[in-house]
Design a protein around this motif. Structure first.
Motif, PDB file in Angstrom:
ATOM      1  N   LYS A  27       2.391  -6.430  -4.902  1.00 57.49           N
ATOM      2  CA  LYS A  27       3.479  -5.778  -5.377  1.00 57.49           C
ATOM      3  C   LYS A  27       2.767  -4.334  -5.823  1.00 57.49           C
ATOM      4  CE  LYS A  27       6.997  -8.931  -6.262  1.00 57.49           C
ATOM      5  NZ  LYS A  27       7.847  -9.183  -7.279  1.00 57.49           N
ATOM      6  N   ILE A  28       3.000  -3.147  -5.095  1.00 54.66           N
ATOM      7  CA  ILE A  28       2.412  -1.941  -5.191  1.00 54.66           C
ATOM      8  C   ILE A  28       3.493  -1.016  -6.153  1.00 54.66           C
ATOM      9  CG2 ILE A  28       1.293   0.148  -4.311  1.00 54.66           C
ATOM     10  CD1 ILE A  28       0.676  -1.872  -2.130  1.00 54.66           C
ATOM     11  N   ASN A  29       3.528  -0.526  -7.097  1.00 55.73           N
ATOM     12  CA  ASN A  29       4.437   0.214  -7.883  1.00 55.73           C
ATOM     13  C   ASN A  29       3.898   1.658  -8.029  1.00 55.73           C
ATOM     14  OD1 ASN A  29       6.872   1.157  -8.922  1.00 55.73           O
ATOM     15  ND2 ASN A  29       6.731  -0.307 -10.725  1.00 55.73           N
ATOM     16  N   CYS A  30       4.519   2.654  -7.237  1.00 58.95           N
ATOM     17  CA  CYS A  30       4.072   3.805  -7.594  1.00 58.95           C
ATOM     18  C   CYS A  30       4.846   4.743  -8.568  1.00 58.95           C
ATOM     19  CB  CYS A  30       4.165   4.701  -6.134  1.00 58.95           C
ATOM     20  SG  CYS A  30       3.552   6.288  -6.110  1.00 58.95           S
ATOM     21  N   GLN A  31       3.963   4.908  -9.792  1.00 59.47           N
ATOM     22  CA  GLN A  31       4.736   5.344 -10.699  1.00 59.47           C
ATOM     23  C   GLN A  31       4.581   6.931 -10.900  1.00 59.47           C
ATOM     24  OE1 GLN A  31       6.591   4.232 -13.427  1.00 59.47           O
ATOM     25  NE2 GLN A  31       6.706   1.986 -12.351  1.00 59.47           N
ATOM     26  N   ASN A  32       5.550   7.576 -11.284  1.00 70.75           N
ATOM     27  CA  ASN A  32       5.490   9.100 -11.511  1.00 70.75           C
ATOM     28  C   ASN A  32       4.490  10.045 -10.450  1.00 70.75           C
ATOM     29  OD1 ASN A  32       7.343   8.935 -13.514  1.00 70.75           O
ATOM     30  ND2 ASN A  32       5.520   8.046 -14.745  1.00 70.75           N
ATOM     31  N   SER A  33       4.684   9.511  -9.295  1.00 66.00           N
ATOM     32  CA  SER A  33       3.698  10.307  -8.235  1.00 66.00           C
ATOM     33  C   SER A  33       4.387  10.575  -6.819  1.00 66.00           C
ATOM     34  CB  SER A  33       2.311   9.315  -8.003  1.00 66.00           C
ATOM     35  OG  SER A  33       1.649  10.260  -7.002  1.00 66.00           O
ATOM     36  N   ALA A  34       4.115  11.711  -6.276  1.00 68.96           N
ATOM     37  CA  ALA A  34       4.712  11.703  -4.974  1.00 68.96           C
ATOM     38  C   ALA A  34       4.144  10.770  -3.737  1.00 68.96           C
ATOM     39  CB  ALA A  34       4.722  12.812  -4.402  1.00 68.96           C
ATOM     40  N   LYS A  35       2.997  10.205  -3.843  1.00 73.22           N
ATOM     41  CA  LYS A  35       2.128   9.722  -3.109  1.00 73.22           C
ATOM     42  C   LYS A  35       1.327   8.557  -3.606  1.00 73.22           C
ATOM     43  CE  LYS A  35      -0.783   9.613   0.894  1.00 73.22           C
ATOM     44  NZ  LYS A  35      -1.647  10.373   2.043  1.00 73.22           N
ATOM     45  N   CYS A  36       1.141   7.198  -3.355  1.00 71.76           N
ATOM     46  CA  CYS A  36       0.186   6.471  -3.759  1.00 71.76           C
ATOM     47  C   CYS A  36      -0.582   5.723  -2.651  1.00 71.76           C
ATOM     48  CB  CYS A  36       0.884   5.302  -4.720  1.00 71.76           C
ATOM     49  SG  CYS A  36       1.494   5.707  -6.134  1.00 71.76           S
ATOM     50  N   VAL A  37      -1.712   5.545  -2.936  1.00 76.15           N
ATOM     51  CA  VAL A  37      -2.480   4.889  -1.759  1.00 76.15           C
ATOM     52  C   VAL A  37      -2.981   3.744  -2.394  1.00 76.15           C
ATOM     53  CG1 VAL A  37      -4.254   5.115  -0.129  1.00 76.15           C
ATOM     54  CG2 VAL A  37      -2.848   7.267  -0.645  1.00 76.15           C
ATOM     55  N   HIS A  38      -2.926   2.421  -1.470  1.00 76.69           N
ATOM     56  CA  HIS A  38      -3.348   1.211  -2.072  1.00 76.69           C
ATOM     57  C   HIS A  38      -4.291   0.943  -1.036  1.00 76.69           C
ATOM     58  CE1 HIS A  38      -3.539  -2.715  -3.940  1.00 76.69           C
ATOM     59  NE2 HIS A  38      -3.492  -3.151  -2.713  1.00 76.69           N
TER      60      HIS A  38
END
Length: 109
Positions: A27-38
């Motif tokens: 599970k990848i939860n992108c918090q308070n960001s327009a883009k997350c990279v995992h």
């Protein structure tokens, strides 16, 4: 009950002998960001399920892109309850590889 235990042991042994690892949920939860990279380091012959979410909410307006490298496949992200989901498989039986998962969140107005 004895037959069930034997069946489960046989199924587990066949999975190990086939060399294909079972999918594990990530599970990848992108918090308070327009883009997350995992980045996920995937073992030999490994399959992983990726679940992306923005700020713990519904996937409305978000996008998830799963990038395979040579010798790997990833399906296009689909909605799965409150997440977007994709599955990647490293088909190489000889080397570990890295999958890249981008989560693009809608910006707040």
């Amino acid at each position: 009950m004895k037959h069930l235990a034997k069946t489960l042991m046989l199924a587990s042994a066949l999975c190990l002998l086939s060399g294909m690892a079972t999918a594990k949920p990530i599970k990848i939860n992108c918090q308070n960001s327009a883009k997350c990279v995992h980045y996920e380091d995937m073992g030999k012959s490994q399959t992983d399920d990726f679940y992306g979410q923005c700020n713990g909410g519904t996937p409305n307006g978000m996008n998830m892109v799963c990038h395979p490298v040579k010798g790997m496949t990833c399906n296009e992200a689909q909605q799965d309850n409150n997440y977007l989901n994709c599955t990647c498989t490293n088909w190489s039986a000889t080397k570990r590889q890295t999958a890249t998962i981008d989560i693009l969140c809608p910006t707040a107005n």
